[in-house]
Design a protein around this motif. Structure first.
Motif: not given
Length: 155
Positions: A40-43, A98-107, A112-113, A128-132
């Protein structure tokens, strides 16, 4: 690493992407490797940011994955993936997005890797983590914040 985006309203560029902190634990080893594998995986995800200088911000995406197998923690993987971003000449609302959504998308792909590599090196099955969707998470956080302010005003 530097990637600039031309924007008539301002400037946005990656300055650096790096691992700020990383941890992997197998508290139940060696028994964790002998039990039937039905985890059972918790993220848990969290982001924070801070201003480094006038136009430079650090964004930290924290990812924690806990895998429980038959009621015991099989592994715990944690990564704080960070980036330094130049943001100049944009309105405050756009900077916050940018700080709350775009930058986390970049990171996220980097985090994940790192998580996948940690789990693999721990000799567990591939993970593998699913996309967020950080844009949706950011919009939801703004909505909750607005509702909280509304509740405070009404009381």
């Amino acid at each position: 690493m530097s990637e600039a985006q031309a924007n008539p309203a301002g400037q946005f560029a990656f300055q650096r992407i790096y691992v700020k902190d990383i941890s992997f634990e197998v508290p139940g080893a060696p028994e964790a490797f002998t039990a039937e594998w039905k985890p059972e995986v918790k993220l848990d995800l969290n982001t924070k940011n801070n201003k480094v200088s006038e136009n430079t911000f650090e964004v930290v995406l924290s990812v924690t994955v806990t895998a429980n197998n038959q009621g015991k923690v099989a592994f715990l993987a944690e990564v704080q993936q960070a980036g330094i971003f130049l943001i100049n000449g944009m309105p405050a609302e756009q900077i916050q997005h940018l700080l709350g959504a775009y930058c986390p998308n970049v990171l996220f792909p980097y985090a994940r890797e790192a998580i996948s590599d940690l789990v693999n090196r721990g000799s567990f099955p591939q993970f593998l983590l699913a996309p967020v969707n950080f844009d949706a998470l950011y919009a939801e956080a703004l909505k909750r914040k607005a509702e909280d302010k509304k509740d405070i005003v009404e009381h």
